[in-house]
Motif scaffolding. Structure first.
Motif, short mmCIF file in Angstrom:
data_model
loop_
_atom_site.label_atom_id
_atom_site.label_comp_id
_atom_site.label_asym_id
_atom_site.label_seq_id
_atom_site.Cartn_x
_atom_site.Cartn_y
_atom_site.Cartn_z
N GLN A 252 0.81 -1.23 0.00
CA GLN A 252 0.00 0.00 0.00
C GLN A 252 0.84 1.28 0.00
O GLN A 252 0.36 2.36 0.33
CB GLN A 252 -0.95 0.04 1.21
N THR A 253 2.10 1.15 -0.37
CA THR A 253 2.98 2.31 -0.45
C THR A 253 3.34 2.56 -1.91
O THR A 253 3.89 1.67 -2.58
CB THR A 253 4.27 2.09 0.37
N LYS A 254 3.04 3.75 -2.40
CA LYS A 254 3.37 4.09 -3.78
C LYS A 254 4.80 4.61 -3.86
O LYS A 254 5.23 5.42 -3.03
CB LYS A 254 2.40 5.13 -4.34
N ILE A 255 5.53 4.13 -4.87
CA ILE A 255 6.93 4.53 -5.09
C ILE A 255 7.01 5.18 -6.46
O ILE A 255 6.72 4.55 -7.48
CB ILE A 255 7.86 3.30 -5.00
N TYR A 256 7.40 6.45 -6.48
CA TYR A 256 7.41 7.24 -7.71
C TYR A 256 8.85 7.31 -8.25
O TYR A 256 9.70 8.02 -7.71
CB TYR A 256 6.88 8.65 -7.45
N SER A 257 9.11 6.57 -9.33
CA SER A 257 10.46 6.55 -9.88
C SER A 257 10.67 7.68 -10.89
O SER A 257 9.72 8.34 -11.30
CB SER A 257 10.72 5.21 -10.57
N ASN A 258 11.91 7.86 -11.28
CA ASN A 258 12.26 8.80 -12.35
C ASN A 258 12.58 8.05 -13.63
O ASN A 258 13.30 8.56 -14.50
CB ASN A 258 13.46 9.66 -11.93
N LEU A 259 12.04 6.84 -13.75
CA LEU A 259 12.30 5.98 -14.90
C LEU A 259 11.08 5.95 -15.83
O LEU A 259 9.94 5.82 -15.36
CB LEU A 259 12.62 4.56 -14.45
N ILE A 260 11.35 6.04 -17.11
CA ILE A 260 10.29 6.08 -18.11
C ILE A 260 9.97 4.68 -18.61
O ILE A 260 10.87 3.88 -18.86
CB ILE A 260 10.73 6.95 -19.31
N GLY A 261 8.69 4.37 -18.78
CA GLY A 261 8.29 3.15 -19.47
C GLY A 261 8.00 1.98 -18.55
O GLY A 261 8.72 1.73 -17.58
N ASP A 262 6.92 1.25 -18.88
CA ASP A 262 6.56 0.11 -18.05
C ASP A 262 7.61 -1.00 -18.09
O ASP A 262 7.65 -1.86 -17.22
CB ASP A 262 5.18 -0.44 -18.44
N TYR A 263 8.51 -0.96 -19.10
CA TYR A 263 9.58 -1.95 -19.16
C TYR A 263 10.59 -1.74 -18.03
O TYR A 263 11.40 -2.62 -17.75
CB TYR A 263 10.29 -1.93 -20.52
N ASN A 264 10.57 -0.58 -17.38
CA ASN A 264 11.42 -0.34 -16.22
C ASN A 264 10.77 -0.77 -14.91
O ASN A 264 11.41 -0.71 -13.85
CB ASN A 264 11.80 1.15 -16.13
N PHE A 265 9.53 -1.22 -14.97
CA PHE A 265 8.82 -1.64 -13.77
C PHE A 265 9.52 -2.80 -13.08
O PHE A 265 9.73 -2.79 -11.86
CB PHE A 265 7.38 -2.02 -14.12
N THR A 266 9.90 -3.83 -13.84
CA THR A 266 10.55 -4.99 -13.22
C THR A 266 11.92 -4.63 -12.64
O THR A 266 12.37 -5.24 -11.67
CB THR A 266 10.71 -6.16 -14.22
N ASN A 267 12.59 -3.61 -13.22
CA ASN A 267 13.86 -3.16 -12.65
C ASN A 267 13.63 -2.58 -11.26
O ASN A 267 14.41 -2.84 -10.33
CB ASN A 267 14.50 -2.12 -13.57
N CYS A 268 12.56 -1.81 -11.12
CA CYS A 268 12.20 -1.26 -9.81
C CYS A 268 11.82 -2.39 -8.84
O CYS A 268 12.19 -2.37 -7.66
CB CYS A 268 11.03 -0.29 -9.94
N CYS A 269 11.07 -3.36 -9.36
CA CYS A 269 10.63 -4.49 -8.52
C CYS A 269 11.83 -5.24 -7.93
O CYS A 269 11.81 -5.63 -6.75
CB CYS A 269 9.78 -5.46 -9.34
N ALA A 270 12.85 -5.46 -8.75
CA ALA A 270 14.03 -6.18 -8.28
C ALA A 270 14.68 -5.43 -7.12
O ALA A 270 15.08 -6.03 -6.12
CB ALA A 270 15.02 -6.37 -9.42
#
Length: 424
Positions: A252-270
């Protein structure tokens, strides 16, 4: 000289350099050889610039402050392996077809919130870069994040045995270096060498539990820790949005990255998963990811002359190119323009893969597309195709018609498409 003796010298002079242009006082200079250079010839220059010692492998260059070894490169690798064993740091090995460097930077940003960390500098991830990374481990380093790159079989196996990671993560398996790996199956086999090593040594594995290849590879293995968007057996992370920046949600915590594109989602997940494993609080994980800003032509947003530019010109392969184009198509903006450069190291697949990219752009209804490079010049398309960057440059200087547009730029590193910025 035995490695243990060289390591004692290294502890007194713990900075390694392989380029005399970058020598600093008390560095140890390793005189590496390449196809077009012989580092032995520069040993005296290194010493004159302040190096403490020069490691050489040709007797005719021997002299004061020079240490003669059988082979400089293998000595560098052996020293790095010895130092890795000497160090008390935990080591995380990282490889994959796409997103290695970004994921490495994110993991470092997260773990450094709690620990003393070091990570691969830039993308120095080959048989020279990995040893240099290991040798950058300091006495107080608690965790080292080591990126491993490869373009053929057994390379990751070699780097894994050199690094001896305690944990590992593979970002994905994509269409990269197809020529060297011998196709997609070869890519999967080659990149999986990291997991093969970890399993054989009973070490920890981080995984994307939504990746079917990783699921199959790690089936039945106990020491695996995964993230998923849907499987409740693994740590749950949700993609909230990617327009253009990735917003992820965990607990329930939103994390706002400075990365563009849903293809960077898994990078954040890792990075989130690994942070959780190492007991970094979610708030500090959030701070680490939100504080990371990409650079070096990686998904940078630039505003210039009324244009909104996404510069992703660090590298490209069919998988990353397709994902980026699909993401750009989903973005809410007017007057979209694509600049796409050649993708390298695709071997016999090059023409077909470049044709597929052009067809994808057409399928997504992009009207203004510029294709640049010899590979794109071989395909059939109604889009503007330029065999070289100079041809594109000539066209753009004559036809300065790109204004108030959303522009996406991507191509392999050798295309250096960041030069387009000067023309807009």
């Amino acid at each position: 000289m035995k490695i243990i003796e060289l390591h004692k010298i290294f502890l007194d002079y713990p900075n390694i350099c392989t380029d005399t242009r970058k020598i600093k006082k008390n560095d140890i200079f390793f005189a590496l050889k390449g196809d077009n250079f012989n580092g032995n010839k520069y040993a005296d220059e290194a010493l004159n610039k302040g190096a403490s010692f020069a490691i050489i492998d040709e007797k005719k260059f021997y002299g004061d402050q020079k240490i003669l070894v059988k082979d400089v490169l293998s000595t560098l690798q052996e020293l790095a392996k010895f130092h890795r064993k000497f160090s008390k740091a935990k080591v995380i090995g990282l490889t994959g077809s796409n997103g290695k460097t970004t994921t490495k930077e994110l993991i470092n940003a997260v773990l450094s919130q709690k620990y003393k960390t070091i990570a691969t500098s830039g993308n120095l991830n080959n048989h020279i870069g990995v040893p240099l990374t290991l040798l950058s481990i300091k006495k107080d380093t608690e965790i080292a994040i080591v990126e491993m790159g490869a373009n053929h079989q057994k390379e990751i196996d070699f780097l894994s045995k050199l690094t001896e990671p305690d944990f590992g993560y593979i970002t994905n398996f994509g269409k990269a270096h197809l020529e060297g790996f011998g196709g997609v199956d070869g890519v999967i086999k080659g990149k999986s060498e990291l997991y093969d090593y970890l399993i054989s040594e009973d070490k920890g594995v981080f995984m994307n539990a939504d990746d079917s290849i990783q699921q199959k590879k790690l089936k039945g293995y106990i020491k695996k820790y995964g993230f998923s968007t849907s499987n409740p057996k693994f740590y749950q992370i949700k993609l909230v949005s990617a327009n253009p920046f990735v917003v992820a949600e965990a607990e329930q915590t939103k994390i706002y990255s400075n990365l563009i594109g849903d293809y960077n989602f898994t990078n954040c997940c890792a990075a989130i998963l690994i942070g959780k494993y190492f007991n970094v609080t979610l708030q500090k994980i959030k701070s680490g990811i939100e504080g990371y800003t990409p650079s070096n032509n990686r998904s940078q947003i630039i505003k210039k002359n009324g244009n909104h530019i996404i510069l992703d010109a660090y590298n490209a392969n069919p998988t990353s190119m397709s994902a980026a184009i699909l993401n750009f198509a989903k973005m809410k903006s007017e007057n979209k323009v694509l600049f796409l450069g050649d993708m390298f190291e695709l071997g016999d697949s090059a023409k077909d893969e470049h044709q597929e990219i052009a067809l994808l752009a057409r399928k997504l209804d992009f009207e203004k597309v510029y294709l640049i490079g010899k590979n794109f010049n071989e395909i059939e398309s109604n889009y503007l195709i330029f065999e070289s960057f100079d041809d594109l440059k000539t066209h753009l200087l004559k036809n300065k018609t790109i204004t108030n547009s959303s522009i996406f730029i991507k191509g392999s590193r050798g295309m250096a498409l960041e030069r387009i910025l000067e023309l807009l």
